[in-house]
Design a protein around this motif. Structure first.
Motif, PDB file in Angstrom:
ATOM      1  N   GLY A 290      13.503   4.618  -4.238  1.00  0.00           N
ATOM      2  CA  GLY A 290      13.178   3.931  -5.730  1.00  0.00           C
ATOM      3  C   GLY A 290      12.113   3.057  -5.457  1.00  0.00           C
ATOM      4  O   GLY A 290      11.618   2.703  -4.526  1.00  0.00           O
ATOM      5  N   SER A 291      11.687   2.379  -6.549  1.00  0.00           N
ATOM      6  CA  SER A 291      10.711   1.216  -6.445  1.00  0.00           C
ATOM      7  C   SER A 291      11.021   0.475  -7.545  1.00  0.00           C
ATOM      8  O   SER A 291      11.660   0.474  -8.554  1.00  0.00           O
ATOM      9  CB  SER A 291       9.383   2.126  -6.440  1.00  0.00           C
ATOM     10  OG  SER A 291       9.244   2.629  -7.963  1.00  0.00           O
TER      11      SER A 291
ATOM     12  N   PHE B 156       4.354   2.330   2.440  1.00  0.00           N
ATOM     13  CA  PHE B 156       5.689   2.950   1.718  1.00  0.00           C
ATOM     14  C   PHE B 156       6.480   3.813   2.767  1.00  0.00           C
ATOM     15  O   PHE B 156       7.639   4.312   2.702  1.00  0.00           O
ATOM     16  CB  PHE B 156       5.350   3.509   0.350  1.00  0.00           C
ATOM     17  CG  PHE B 156       6.292   2.899  -0.603  1.00  0.00           C
ATOM     18  CD1 PHE B 156       5.890   1.789  -1.288  1.00  0.00           C
ATOM     19  CD2 PHE B 156       7.507   3.323  -1.135  1.00  0.00           C
ATOM     20  CE1 PHE B 156       6.625   1.236  -2.277  1.00  0.00           C
ATOM     21  CE2 PHE B 156       8.402   2.642  -1.978  1.00  0.00           C
ATOM     22  CZ  PHE B 156       7.884   1.610  -2.717  1.00  0.00           C
ATOM     23  N   GLU B 157       5.629   4.385   3.823  1.00  0.00           N
ATOM     24  CA  GLU B 157       6.118   5.357   4.910  1.00  0.00           C
ATOM     25  C   GLU B 157       7.395   4.499   5.266  1.00  0.00           C
ATOM     26  O   GLU B 157       8.259   5.334   5.635  1.00  0.00           O
ATOM     27  CB  GLU B 157       5.149   5.390   5.805  1.00  0.00           C
ATOM     28  CG  GLU B 157       5.064   6.652   6.831  1.00  0.00           C
ATOM     29  CD  GLU B 157       5.403   8.047   5.638  1.00  0.00           C
ATOM     30  OE1 GLU B 157       6.472   8.648   6.118  1.00  0.00           O
ATOM     31  OE2 GLU B 157       4.931   8.350   4.678  1.00  0.00           O
ATOM     32  N   LEU B 158       7.510   3.282   5.366  1.00  0.00           N
ATOM     33  CA  LEU B 158       8.617   2.367   6.047  1.00  0.00           C
ATOM     34  C   LEU B 158       9.856   2.657   5.130  1.00  0.00           C
ATOM     35  O   LEU B 158      10.881   2.974   5.786  1.00  0.00           O
ATOM     36  CB  LEU B 158       8.244   0.778   6.008  1.00  0.00           C
ATOM     37  CG  LEU B 158       7.220   0.469   7.265  1.00  0.00           C
ATOM     38  CD1 LEU B 158       6.855  -1.059   6.714  1.00  0.00           C
ATOM     39  CD2 LEU B 158       7.610   0.672   8.273  1.00  0.00           C
ATOM     40  N   ILE B 159       9.649   2.696   3.968  1.00  0.00           N
ATOM     41  CA  ILE B 159      10.900   2.870   3.055  1.00  0.00           C
ATOM     42  C   ILE B 159      11.281   4.505   3.024  1.00  0.00           C
ATOM     43  O   ILE B 159      12.428   4.540   3.305  1.00  0.00           O
ATOM     44  CB  ILE B 159      10.391   2.762   1.620  1.00  0.00           C
ATOM     45  CG1 ILE B 159       9.760   1.169   1.488  1.00  0.00           C
ATOM     46  CG2 ILE B 159      11.384   3.001   0.592  1.00  0.00           C
ATOM     47  CD1 ILE B 159      10.870   0.274   1.522  1.00  0.00           C
ATOM     48  N   TYR B 160      10.303   5.508   3.059  1.00  0.00           N
ATOM     49  CA  TYR B 160      10.637   6.849   3.335  1.00  0.00           C
ATOM     50  C   TYR B 160      11.389   6.996   4.626  1.00  0.00           C
ATOM     51  O   TYR B 160      12.390   7.658   4.637  1.00  0.00           O
ATOM     52  CB  TYR B 160       9.413   7.793   3.244  1.00  0.00           C
ATOM     53  CG  TYR B 160       8.901   7.677   2.112  1.00  0.00           C
ATOM     54  CD1 TYR B 160       9.506   8.024   0.680  1.00  0.00           C
ATOM     55  CD2 TYR B 160       7.259   7.683   1.850  1.00  0.00           C
ATOM     56  CE1 TYR B 160       8.720   7.882  -0.341  1.00  0.00           C
ATOM     57  CE2 TYR B 160       6.712   7.644   0.692  1.00  0.00           C
ATOM     58  CZ  TYR B 160       7.543   7.758  -0.634  1.00  0.00           C
ATOM     59  OH  TYR B 160       6.788   7.672  -1.690  1.00  0.00           O
ATOM     60  N   LYS B 161      10.865   6.341   5.674  1.00  0.00           N
ATOM     61  CA  LYS B 161      11.624   6.409   6.983  1.00  0.00           C
ATOM     62  C   LYS B 161      13.068   6.108   6.999  1.00  0.00           C
ATOM     63  O   LYS B 161      13.955   6.717   7.557  1.00  0.00           O
ATOM     64  CB  LYS B 161      10.862   5.742   8.140  1.00  0.00           C
ATOM     65  CG  LYS B 161       9.752   6.519   8.776  1.00  0.00           C
ATOM     66  CD  LYS B 161       9.209   5.780  10.004  1.00  0.00           C
ATOM     67  CE  LYS B 161       7.982   6.637  10.450  1.00  0.00           C
ATOM     68  NZ  LYS B 161       7.189   5.927  11.141  1.00  0.00           N
TER      69      LYS B 161
ATOM     70  N   TYR C  70       1.389   2.662  -5.482  1.00  0.00           N
ATOM     71  CA  TYR C  70       1.970   3.178  -4.320  1.00  0.00           C
ATOM     72  C   TYR C  70       2.870   4.486  -4.288  1.00  0.00           C
ATOM     73  O   TYR C  70       3.107   4.873  -3.284  1.00  0.00           O
ATOM     74  CB  TYR C  70       2.845   1.886  -3.652  1.00  0.00           C
ATOM     75  CG  TYR C  70       2.052   0.705  -3.709  1.00  0.00           C
ATOM     76  CD1 TYR C  70       0.668   0.321  -3.636  1.00  0.00           C
ATOM     77  CD2 TYR C  70       2.819  -0.714  -3.579  1.00  0.00           C
ATOM     78  CE1 TYR C  70      -0.072  -0.730  -3.628  1.00  0.00           C
ATOM     79  CE2 TYR C  70       2.194  -1.698  -3.730  1.00  0.00           C
ATOM     80  CZ  TYR C  70       0.677  -1.944  -3.630  1.00  0.00           C
ATOM     81  OH  TYR C  70       0.198  -3.272  -3.438  1.00  0.00           O
ATOM     82  N   VAL C  71       3.601   4.344  -5.309  1.00  0.00           N
ATOM     83  CA  VAL C  71       4.496   5.574  -5.422  1.00  0.00           C
ATOM     84  C   VAL C  71       4.366   6.293  -6.905  1.00  0.00           C
ATOM     85  O   VAL C  71       3.927   5.475  -7.769  1.00  0.00           O
ATOM     86  CB  VAL C  71       5.963   4.959  -5.370  1.00  0.00           C
ATOM     87  CG1 VAL C  71       6.440   4.944  -3.880  1.00  0.00           C
ATOM     88  CG2 VAL C  71       6.126   3.443  -5.873  1.00  0.00           C
ATOM     89  N   PRO C  72       5.071   7.254  -7.100  1.00  0.00           N
ATOM     90  CA  PRO C  72       4.949   7.759  -8.329  1.00  0.00           C
ATOM     91  C   PRO C  72       5.891   7.348  -9.297  1.00  0.00           C
ATOM     92  O   PRO C  72       6.789   6.732  -9.089  1.00  0.00           O
ATOM     93  CB  PRO C  72       5.266   9.428  -8.047  1.00  0.00           C
ATOM     94  CG  PRO C  72       6.003   9.501  -6.671  1.00  0.00           C
ATOM     95  CD  PRO C  72       5.584   8.379  -6.160  1.00  0.00           C
TER      96      PRO C  72
ATOM     97  N   SER D 188       0.815  -1.220  -0.041  1.00  0.00           N
ATOM     98  CA  SER D 188       0.036  -0.069  -0.088  1.00  0.00           C
ATOM     99  C   SER D 188       0.763   1.262  -0.259  1.00  0.00           C
ATOM    100  O   SER D 188       1.943   1.131   0.321  1.00  0.00           O
ATOM    101  CB  SER D 188      -0.939  -0.083   1.225  1.00  0.00           C
ATOM    102  OG  SER D 188      -0.333   0.243   2.299  1.00  0.00           O
ATOM    103  N   GLU D 189       0.085   2.236  -0.357  1.00  0.00           N
ATOM    104  CA  GLU D 189       0.722   3.556  -0.163  1.00  0.00           C
ATOM    105  C   GLU D 189       1.253   3.853   1.140  1.00  0.00           C
ATOM    106  O   GLU D 189       2.494   4.488   1.208  1.00  0.00           O
ATOM    107  CB  GLU D 189      -0.159   4.775  -1.008  1.00  0.00           C
ATOM    108  CG  GLU D 189       0.582   6.126  -1.237  1.00  0.00           C
ATOM    109  CD  GLU D 189      -0.175   7.152  -1.750  1.00  0.00           C
ATOM    110  OE1 GLU D 189      -1.682   6.729  -2.175  1.00  0.00           O
ATOM    111  OE2 GLU D 189      -0.106   8.261  -1.728  1.00  0.00           O
ATOM    112  N   GLU D 190       0.383   3.804   1.868  1.00  0.00           N
ATOM    113  CA  GLU D 190       0.660   3.927   3.409  1.00  0.00           C
ATOM    114  C   GLU D 190       2.016   3.297   3.850  1.00  0.00           C
ATOM    115  O   GLU D 190       2.785   3.811   4.517  1.00  0.00           O
ATOM    116  CB  GLU D 190      -0.532   3.688   4.351  1.00  0.00           C
ATOM    117  CG  GLU D 190      -1.800   4.502   4.121  1.00  0.00           C
ATOM    118  CD  GLU D 190      -2.443   4.352   2.614  1.00  0.00           C
ATOM    119  OE1 GLU D 190      -2.355   2.823   2.366  1.00  0.00           O
ATOM    120  OE2 GLU D 190      -2.954   5.140   2.004  1.00  0.00           O
TER     121      GLU D 190
END
Ligand SMILES: Cc1cc2nc3c(=O)[nH]c(=O)nc-3n(C[C@H](O)[C@H](O)[C@H](O)COP(=O)(O)OP(=O)(O)OC[C@H]3O[C@@H](n4cnc5c(N)ncnc54)[C@H](O)[C@@H]3O)c2cc1C
Length: 313
Positions: free
Chosen positions: A228-229, A213-218, A238-240, A209-211
């Protein structure tokens, strides 16, 4: 002797590192005389940056309001005018170069050589094919100018410290009016740009989920890394799309690449072949990503990534 013109990529204020990588490629040609062309509007600062690059002989500026923002259809005839007298014209194999250089080649009536990854001689180059699964040697005829893009992930930027002459090139050609700039839509982000980031953390379909992905941003923010993705993560929304790494995304060469919940499909691997250290986090120990990973963590990303982020904070 080879006379090489490198077309500078920039955003109007800063020279993109892809230019210094094109110069590194050009410098592999024995005895090459290398000039850089800086097209744009108010480009004195960018030209000064370009003149500092090692191995550069001259910087030619084409300062014209029509050149900002960069529209390939408008730049191409000017590059063709500048190309007169040069044996080679190089641009980066980035979105910018992939847009511009084929137009230059077409206007000159020659074939483009794409994605040079090494120079074997002034008219002989290696380039990847089949999503990087094979490497082919291409020979270009010496009687035509070589128009080529350079695979930036294959080169380290040349150093600075030079002070090449900067000259106004004074190009006077009819500019096409069929293409005009309307709007730039881009995902604003303070995170390092994927192309230049020393560290990149990428997430795949497993994030779910997009939400999440916050784990990746952190984790990325903790490391000061770019994000990246995989294409599956992009396709799922989930990401642009600008985060996509791989054959149909960005080809990158960070010092550290962390692939989280990414299986390691060949199309993804193509984008990270030149990365320094590859770390893979995947719950399936048979996942193909482990075949190329330097460090593999087998387990559930939803427990490993937060633990890793905490440990590094
Ligand atoms: C012409 C073409 C071009 C393409 N270009 C690209 C491209 O540029 N870039 C790209 O990435 N793909 C590209 N693809 C798609 C590519 O083939 C794959 O489909 C895609 O890379 C798969 O993405 P993924 O690894 O995120 O998903 P999946 O293949 O579904 O892998 C998900 C992985 O996550 C793991 N996992 C699941 N849950 C967890 C968990 N909780 N914890 C840890 N691990 C978990 C699974 O074991 C699996 O290995 C292209 C395909 C084609 C045909």
């Amino acid at each position: 002797m080879a006379k090489i013109l490198v077309i500078a990529e920039h955003d109007g204020a800063t020279l993109n590192p892809s230019t210094a990588k094109c110069v590194a490629c050009a410098a592999q040609i024995d005895g090459a005389e290398i000039d850089i062309a800086v097209l744009g509007s108010g480009v004195a600062g960018v030209a000064a940056d370009a003149s500092g690059l090692d191995s550069v002989n001259r910087v030619l500026t084409v300062d014209n309001d029509s050149n900002d923002p960069a529209i390939a259809a408008i730049w191409a005839p000017q590059v063709v005018a500048l190309a007169d007298g040069y044996s080679h014209v190089f641009g980066p194999s980035t979105a910018f170069g992939k847009d511009l250089m084929p137009r230059v080649a077409a206007l000159l009536g020659v074939n483009q050589i794409s994605d040079i990854m090494s120079v074997e001689g002034p008219y002989e180059f290696k380039r990847p094919i089949y999503a990087g699964n094979a490497v082919v040697t291409v020979k270009a005829p010496a009687e035509h100018p070589v128009i080529a893009t350079v695979r930036t992930a294959s080169y380290r930027a040349v150093d600075g410290g030079n002070s090449a002459a900067v000259e106004d090139a004074g190009v006077d050609v009819d500019l096409p009016s069929h293409t005009r700039f309307v709007e730039l839509q881009t995902g604003a982000s303070d995170r390092p740009d994927l192309q230049t980031a020393a560290k990149v953390v990428s997430g795949g379909r497993a994030l779910a989920s997009e939400e999440n992905f916050e784990l990746i941003y952190k984790l990325a923010d903790t490391l000061g890394a770019g994000v990246g993705s995989s294409r599956a993560a992009v396709d799922a929304g989930y990401v642009p799309p600008e985060t996509q790494v791989g054959q149909t995304g960005q080809i990158i060469a960070p010092d550290l690449y962390i692939a989280v919940g990414i299986s390691g499909a060949i199309q993804h691997i193509t984008g990270i072949k030149d990365a320094g250290t590859i770390v893979a986090i995947n719950k399936d120990e048979e996942a193909p990503i482990f075949e190329i990973a330097d460090i593999g963590l087998v387990g559930d990303l939803f427990s490993i990534v937060p633990e890793l982020t905490d440990a590094l904070s």
